[in-house]
Design an enzyme around this catalytic site. Structure first.
Site, PDB file in Angstrom:
ATOM      1  N   GLU A 116       0.820  -1.218   0.000  1.00 16.43           N
ATOM      2  CA  GLU A 116       0.000   0.000   0.000  1.00 16.43           C
ATOM      3  C   GLU A 116       0.855   1.271   0.000  1.00 16.43           C
ATOM      4  OE1 GLU A 116      -2.880  -0.553  -0.725  1.00 16.43           O
ATOM      5  OE2 GLU A 116      -3.682  -2.300   0.316  1.00 16.43           O
ATOM      6  N   HIS A 139      -2.951   2.454   8.305  1.00 13.68           N
ATOM      7  CA  HIS A 139      -4.044   1.679   7.711  1.00 13.68           C
ATOM      8  C   HIS A 139      -4.251   0.419   8.538  1.00 13.68           C
ATOM      9  CE1 HIS A 139      -6.430  -0.734   5.044  1.00 13.68           C
ATOM     10  NE2 HIS A 139      -5.442  -1.571   4.786  1.00 13.68           N
ATOM     11  N   HIS A 141      -7.553  -2.801   9.802  1.00 19.14           N
ATOM     12  CA  HIS A 141      -8.837  -3.449   9.529  1.00 19.14           C
ATOM     13  C   HIS A 141      -9.628  -3.597  10.833  1.00 19.14           C
ATOM     14  CE1 HIS A 141      -6.326  -5.760   6.208  1.00 19.14           C
ATOM     15  NE2 HIS A 141      -6.495  -4.478   5.902  1.00 19.14           N
ATOM     16  N   GLU A 169     -17.845  12.466  22.467  1.00 22.64           N
ATOM     17  CA  GLU A 169     -16.595  13.113  22.063  1.00 22.64           C
ATOM     18  C   GLU A 169     -16.280  13.013  20.572  1.00 22.64           C
ATOM     19  OE1 GLU A 169     -13.369  12.749  24.750  1.00 22.64           O
ATOM     20  OE2 GLU A 169     -14.661  13.908  26.098  1.00 22.64           O
ATOM     21  N   HIS A 210     -13.068  -2.970   3.512  1.00 19.72           N
ATOM     22  CA  HIS A 210     -11.652  -3.329   3.640  1.00 19.72           C
ATOM     23  C   HIS A 210     -11.087  -2.843   4.980  1.00 19.72           C
ATOM     24  CE1 HIS A 210      -7.402  -3.628   1.743  1.00 19.72           C
ATOM     25  NE2 HIS A 210      -7.293  -3.430   3.037  1.00 19.72           N
TER      26      HIS A 210
HETATM   27  P1  13P Z   1       0.846  -5.402   3.191  1.00 18.16           P
HETATM   28  O1  13P Z   1       1.200  -6.665   3.953  1.00 18.16           O
HETATM   29  O2  13P Z   1       1.440  -5.391   1.805  1.00 18.16           O
HETATM   30  O3  13P Z   1       1.174  -4.175   3.989  1.00 18.16           O
HETATM   31  O4  13P Z   1      -0.727  -5.424   2.951  1.00 18.16           O
HETATM   32  C1  13P Z   1      -1.615  -5.507   4.014  1.00 18.16           C
HETATM   33  C2  13P Z   1      -2.907  -4.824   3.759  1.00 18.16           C
HETATM   34  O5  13P Z   1      -3.625  -4.499   4.692  1.00 18.16           O
HETATM   35  C3  13P Z   1      -3.325  -4.535   2.380  1.00 18.16           C
HETATM   36  O6  13P Z   1      -4.352  -3.596   2.336  1.00 18.16           O
HETATM   37 ZN    ZN Z   2      -5.609  -3.603   4.201  1.00 14.30          ZN
END
Ligand code: 13P
Ligand code: ZN
Length: 271
Positions: A116, A139, A141, A169, A210
């Site tokens: 990413e 980033h 999940h 908040e 995602h």
């Molecule tokens: P990477 O292991 O390449 O960082 O990918 C993980 C991910 O969350 C892809 O969106």
């Molecule tokens: Zn991801």
């Protein structure tokens, strides 16, 4: 020679990543973090920094030329980062042409930057235009934020207003709201460009079905942004199937934002 593994930025990075894993935001290799480092922060460790590889990033970020980033490696498990930082993390420098980067430290097992990297570097460039103090892109999940994507309209005004309603908040922590992108193929320049465009307006961007991208001045601030959004999404998921008999009203959210003096998206409230 100072030990780079003991540098404050390295300890902060590995600690934040361990916490992201502990909270269930980063299963397996899910998620990635990039942290812009200054020359001053690196000065003490110059003996540890040697360009071992130079590679094409595959995109053009001229405003980042000469900048250094500590970045998670592709496929690296967040669970392992604290134990094996040298294998899981890398320090790169963006070359003068804005198209290549050199690896100065890390990825000791032959790894490479997160897949990413386009979304990270393009988001850094976009955020720096609106906030010259931005340093971090994160980033992950997070479970409830992701769950919410399946049962709530993926509209940024609606998502933001719902999240703001979930904890008092919220409107103070993310008055700029949450941007939303539809499901897109990850790891591409296209999702990077779309994320960066949203980052000009929002510090938090949901990638439909995602995960989430957040940015901030520090690791703590960025982590806190994910944490607050995830908490709000958790409350939503705990209550979405139950009759709603109370809510924080739009006028109340307006008074909160005004009392705390934050610049907020008035157009996201039904007033
Ligand atoms: P990477 O292991 O390449 O960082 O990918 C993980 C991910 O969350 C892809 O969106
Ligand atoms: Zn991801």
């Amino acid at each position: 020679m100072a030990d780079i593994l003991k540098a404050k930025f390295m300890e902060d990075m590995t600690e934040i990543i361990s916490n992201m894993y502990r909270l269930g935001w980063d299963e397996r290799n899910g998620g990635n973090v990039s942290y812009m480092l200054s020359e001053d922060m690196l000065a003490l460790y110059s003996d540890s920094l040697k360009a071992t590889r130079t590679f094409q990033t595959g995109f053009y970020t001229p405003s980042l030329s000469g900048k250094y980033f500590l970045v998670t490696g592709s496929g690296k498990y967040f669970r392992n980062v604290r134990r094996e930082p040298e294998d899981c993390l890398g320090i790169i420098k963006i070359e003068e042409d804005g198209k290549r980067a050199s690896l100065l430290w890390g990825y000791s097992g032959g790894g490479r930057c997160t897949s990413e990297l386009p979304a990270h570097l393009m988001s850094h460039a976009a955020r720096l235009e609106v906030d010259p103090e931005n340093r971090v892109v994160m980033h992950c999940h997070p479970t409830n934020t992701l769950a919410m994507n399946y049962v709530h309209p993926l509209d940024e005004r609606e998502v933001t207003r719902t999240l703001w309603q979930m904890c008092t908040e919220c409107i103070v922590v993310f008055p700029d709201g949450v941007g939303v992108l539809p499901w897109m193929l990850c790891g591409t320049n296209s999702i990077g460009e779309a994320t960066a465009l949203k980052m000009k307006e929002f510090r938090a961007v949901i990638w439909g079905m995602h995960g989430i991208y957040c940015s901030g001045k520090t690791l703590d601030e960025t982590f806190g942004l994910v944490e607050t959004i995830e908490k709000a999404a958790q409350i939503y998921m705990l209550t979405a199937h139950l009759p709603r008999i109370n809510t924080i009203k739009d006028e109340e959210m307006k008074s909160l934002a005004e009392f705390f003096g934050v610049e907020y998206r008035l157009d996201f409230l039904n007033l």
